[in-house]
Structure formats: C-alpha cells, structure tokens
Motif scaffolding. Structure first.
Motif, PDB file in Angstrom:
ATOM      1  N   GLN A  37       0.694  -1.168  -0.179  1.00 50.53           N
ATOM      2  CA  GLN A  37       0.006  -0.069   0.025  1.00 50.53           C
ATOM      3  C   GLN A  37       0.930   1.310   0.151  1.00 50.53           C
ATOM      4  O   GLN A  37       0.586   2.330  -0.822  1.00 50.53           O
ATOM      5  CB  GLN A  37      -0.971  -0.032   1.331  1.00 50.53           C
ATOM      6  CG  GLN A  37      -1.933   1.122   1.295  1.00 50.53           C
ATOM      7  CD  GLN A  37      -3.062   0.921   2.176  1.00 50.53           C
ATOM      8  OE1 GLN A  37      -3.389   0.113   2.615  1.00 50.53           O
ATOM      9  NE2 GLN A  37      -3.223   2.314   2.879  1.00 50.53           N
ATOM     10  N   LYS A  38       1.835   1.120   0.611  1.00 60.16           N
ATOM     11  CA  LYS A  38       2.771   2.457   0.668  1.00 60.16           C
ATOM     12  C   LYS A  38       3.443   2.648  -0.550  1.00 60.16           C
ATOM     13  O   LYS A  38       3.648   3.630  -1.048  1.00 60.16           O
ATOM     14  CB  LYS A  38       3.838   2.194   1.727  1.00 60.16           C
ATOM     15  CG  LYS A  38       4.894   3.463   2.085  1.00 60.16           C
ATOM     16  CD  LYS A  38       5.838   3.074   3.256  1.00 60.16           C
ATOM     17  CE  LYS A  38       6.581   4.300   3.612  1.00 60.16           C
ATOM     18  NZ  LYS A  38       7.272   4.158   4.755  1.00 60.16           N
TER      19      LYS A  38
ATOM     20  N   PRO B 143      -0.030   3.263  -3.797  1.00 60.21           N
ATOM     21  CA  PRO B 143      -1.343   3.811  -3.269  1.00 60.21           C
ATOM     22  C   PRO B 143      -2.466   3.233  -3.924  1.00 60.21           C
ATOM     23  O   PRO B 143      -3.723   3.252  -3.470  1.00 60.21           O
ATOM     24  CB  PRO B 143      -0.878   5.338  -3.533  1.00 60.21           C
ATOM     25  CG  PRO B 143       0.576   5.509  -3.544  1.00 60.21           C
ATOM     26  CD  PRO B 143       1.089   4.147  -4.235  1.00 60.21           C
TER      27      PRO B 143
ATOM     28  N   THR C 222      -3.416   0.500  -4.446  1.00 60.06           N
ATOM     29  CA  THR C 222      -3.984  -0.662  -3.706  1.00 60.06           C
ATOM     30  C   THR C 222      -4.554  -0.526  -2.456  1.00 60.06           C
ATOM     31  O   THR C 222      -5.238  -1.417  -1.665  1.00 60.06           O
ATOM     32  CB  THR C 222      -2.806  -1.684  -3.487  1.00 60.06           C
ATOM     33  OG1 THR C 222      -1.984  -1.255  -2.493  1.00 60.06           O
ATOM     34  CG2 THR C 222      -2.094  -2.113  -4.680  1.00 60.06           C
ATOM     35  N   ALA C 223      -4.736   0.880  -1.983  1.00 59.71           N
ATOM     36  CA  ALA C 223      -5.284   1.535  -0.874  1.00 59.71           C
ATOM     37  C   ALA C 223      -6.802   0.750  -0.560  1.00 59.71           C
ATOM     38  O   ALA C 223      -7.155   0.377   0.493  1.00 59.71           O
ATOM     39  CB  ALA C 223      -5.221   2.801  -0.520  1.00 59.71           C
TER      40      ALA C 223
ATOM     41  N   GLY D 226      -6.635  -2.500   1.132  1.00 60.69           N
ATOM     42  CA  GLY D 226      -5.569  -2.583   2.148  1.00 60.69           C
ATOM     43  C   GLY D 226      -4.309  -2.947   1.654  1.00 60.69           C
ATOM     44  O   GLY D 226      -3.797  -3.531   2.675  1.00 60.69           O
ATOM     45  N   GLY D 227      -4.045  -2.799   0.675  1.00 61.91           N
ATOM     46  CA  GLY D 227      -2.795  -3.327   0.137  1.00 61.91           C
ATOM     47  C   GLY D 227      -2.724  -4.717  -0.404  1.00 61.91           C
ATOM     48  O   GLY D 227      -1.548  -5.242  -0.861  1.00 61.91           O
TER      49      GLY D 227
END
Length: 383
Positions: free
Chosen positions: A16-17, A20, A22-23, A26-27
């Motif tokens: 996710q970091k 983004p 994939t946010a 939740g990744g």
C-alpha cells in the motif's frame, strides 16, 4: 497456500505504501468478479449455443501494480525472497512498511532479480523488484510486445531483448543469475513459489462467490477457463480451486493453436521434453503470453489428474471475442486473455458442464490506448 496467503497479508502495508492504488483493498492485490450477461447473450447468438449456468469474468486484467494475473505469482515470489533476505539481516518482522525505508533499500540494491518472460511476468517481477530497490533485469523473448519493454524501462528495469523464443530468454536469465551470488532468478518453468502465489487466487475467489451466495456443487460445478502459456498461473489457480472445492471445481486450459505446449506435453506424456516446433507448429501467436513452446515440467506433471481439459483456438478467433466483450460489457482485455471467452461456448457444444462458468481475464488494463484501439478495430472487422 496458507503460508502464501499469510505472507501477502503481512506485506500488505508495504504494498500500500509503494503502490497507493492498492489502498482500496488495504494493500492486497485483488480483482473484481463480474457477471457478464450481455456477453453471454452475444456468445450464444454468435455461436448458436445455449451456455450452461451463469457466466462471470474474473477481472485479473484489472489487477493493480502489474495489470495481469502474473501480479499474483510474480509479485509473491519477489516478496518471499525479500522477507527471507530482510529477516537474515536483522528485520524484526514488525511493520513491513518499514522495508521501504532507505536502510532496507540499500540492502536490496546489492541484489539483482532476474526473470525470462514473454511480457506479463516480466512486468510484475520487474515492477515490484525495482520498487523495492533491487536491480531488476528482465530477459524478453522475441514475442514480447514493444510497449511492455518500454513500460518496464520507464520503471527503472533493465530489459534484455532476445531475437529468439521464450525458452531462450529464460535460459539466458538463468545463466546470468548463476554467475553472481547476489542474483536471484525467478524460474517460470519450475518455481513452486510462483505456483503457490497463483493458488491464493482460488481462496480469494471463494470469498467473492460466497458474498454472492454462490456455492458450487458436484452437479453444478465451478468451471474456470484459464489462458495457458508455460502453465504456472492456470496450474496454480486450478490447484487452489481443487483445494477449496475438490470435484466441485474444474480447470480448463486454453492455448494458442500454434503454441499448445501444455496440451502437447500432457497428451504425449513427455512433459517438457517435447516442443511444439517438434511437431511442425510455429509457436508464433499474437497472444504473447501464450507464445511458449515447452510446458513447465512442474505443472504438466501436477496437472495430470487435476486439469479437466485443454482446448485451443487460432489467433483469428481471439480478436472477435475481444471486440465482442468491449461492445457488450465495455471491458477491454488483451488478445491472450480473450482466449478464455471461448470456453463457455465449448462447454455448451460438449453438452453441458452445468454450473458456473468463470472466464479468467489474465491481462489488458496496461495496454496503451492506441494499441488497444488496433486490437478492437481488428476484432470488429472480423465479427
């Protein structure tokens, strides 16, 4: 599969970091399951059949990060290697998002990750490897599309082009990696990690079906129609489906008529000891992900008692299917992915396979608009 799924959950904060997009999940790198009733009607009209059961599209063409089913196995193997390397070098196993910090990127930057690919596997492995800080090297076969090479280069990946077939690209990547102790080779032909990364898809699909109130039975099974090149992705998904559903799930592989390596390897019982060129086929196809002359020894052996059947189609049939999906459901998928859309028609012609028909759309969302337009126009002319 449990281990693979748990590892992907652990890495979700890092994914996710780094990505983004994939946010929303939740990744987790996951795709929608979509019913396509208008496409079903169009297929029935075009082919003069009655498709048994409900028709769905598993939208792996829309998977974030890499835009294809290869995002599952390819990214998973890179993450597993990363976890092992980090733990060996003092990572405490807490907060995986910290692996994006400069300290860890400096460590990863000492290593190269190599793979041989016709396109999509290289995209997934190259993209994730470069994002983590590795030196990513993708050996591409002659069948690889130019836009995929360009996209990889734009993401900081070294692309090595080969004027020969897929197996040569794999062999060269393997040999290069063997010369350097700081190199890791992702072996598309033999990797268990790739296979298990793909298998996790079945568990995710089961959750999606349960949310729709759908439970396959032996009388009305789940039929997954899976494009197949060397065999890792369809083999892994079929293996996963069998662990979830047993005989209530069936995997059907689709291959190019000029490159049916898995069909040839299994029918002859020679596995990876025979190539499509050995029986006079060209191995050439516009479906670059299916342009493989020799099957995975790992998968061809495992699928002997698991796969329900294999069928082939010519390139000329891919394009009308691709155009039909766009016209009826406003979904574009690349040519190799469109091959799966013939599966429900064959199911109908063979007199049944009642139940759920799931066409696994393996790629397409990252195809440049101008290239997609050419594919669609070609398909419309052929409809």
């Amino acid at each position: 599969i449990d281990d693979a799924e748990a590892r992907l959950v652990r890495f979700a904060p890092l994914i996710q970091k780094l990505f983004p997009e994939t946010a929303g999940n939740g990744g987790l790198i996951e795709s929608p399951l979509r019913e396509i009733p208008r496409m079903r009607e169009a297929l029935e009209k075009r082919y003069g059949v009655k498709i048994p059961g409900r028709l769905f599209l598993k939208c792996d063409h829309a998977l974030p990060v890499a835009g294809s089913v290869k995002a599952r196995g390819g990214i998973y193997e890179v993450l597993k290697f990363t976890e092992i390397l980090a733990l060996k070098n003092g990572f405490d196993g807490r907060d995986y998002a910290r692996l994006a910090d400069e300290k860890w990127r400096k460590l990863f930057g000492r290593y190269s990750i190599l793979v041989g690919s016709t396109g999509n596997l290289g995209l997934s492995i190259g993209t994730m490897s470069a994002a983590l800080g590795y030196k990513a090297v993708v050996h591409m076969s002659a069948d690889a599309k130019e836009w995929k090479k360009n996209l990889l280069r734009s993401r900081g990946v070294t692309v090595v082009e080969h004027p020969a077939a897929y197996s040569v690209a794999v062999c060269n990547a393997r040999e290069e990696a063997a010369k350097d102790e700081y190199s890791y080779f992702v072996d598309d032909e033999h990797s268990v990690d790739l296979f298990l990364g793909y298998a996790v898809a079945a568990r995710r699909l089961k959750n999606q079906l349960e949310s729709l109130g759908i439970t396959p039975t032996t009388q009305a099974p789940l039929n997954a129609h899976l494009p197949c090149g060397v065999g890792g992705a369809p083999g892994g998904i079929t293996f996963g489906l069998k662990t979830e559903y047993g005989d209530r799930a069936r995997g059907w592989f689709v291959q190019s008529a000029q490159s049916p390596c898995m069909l040839l390897g299994m029918a002859s019982k020679l596995g990876d000891r025979i190539r499509v060129e050995d029986i006079g086929l060209s191995g050439k196809t516009d479906a670059d992900g299916l342009a493989v002359g020799r099957p995975s020894a790992l998968v061809s052996g495992m699928m002997e008692h698991l796969v329900s059947g294999i069928y082939t189609l010519a390139d000329e049939e891919m394009y009308p299917l691709l155009a039909l999906l766009k016209e009826t459901e406003d979904i574009y998928i690349e040519p190799s992915a469109a091959t799966c859309l013939l599966g429900p028609v064959i199911a109908a012609r063979k007199g049944g396979r009642e139940g759920l028909q799931i066409c696994w759309a393996t790629g397409g969302s990252m195809v440049p608009p101008e290239t997609a337009a050419v594919h669609l126009e070609k398909g419309r002319v052929m409809l």
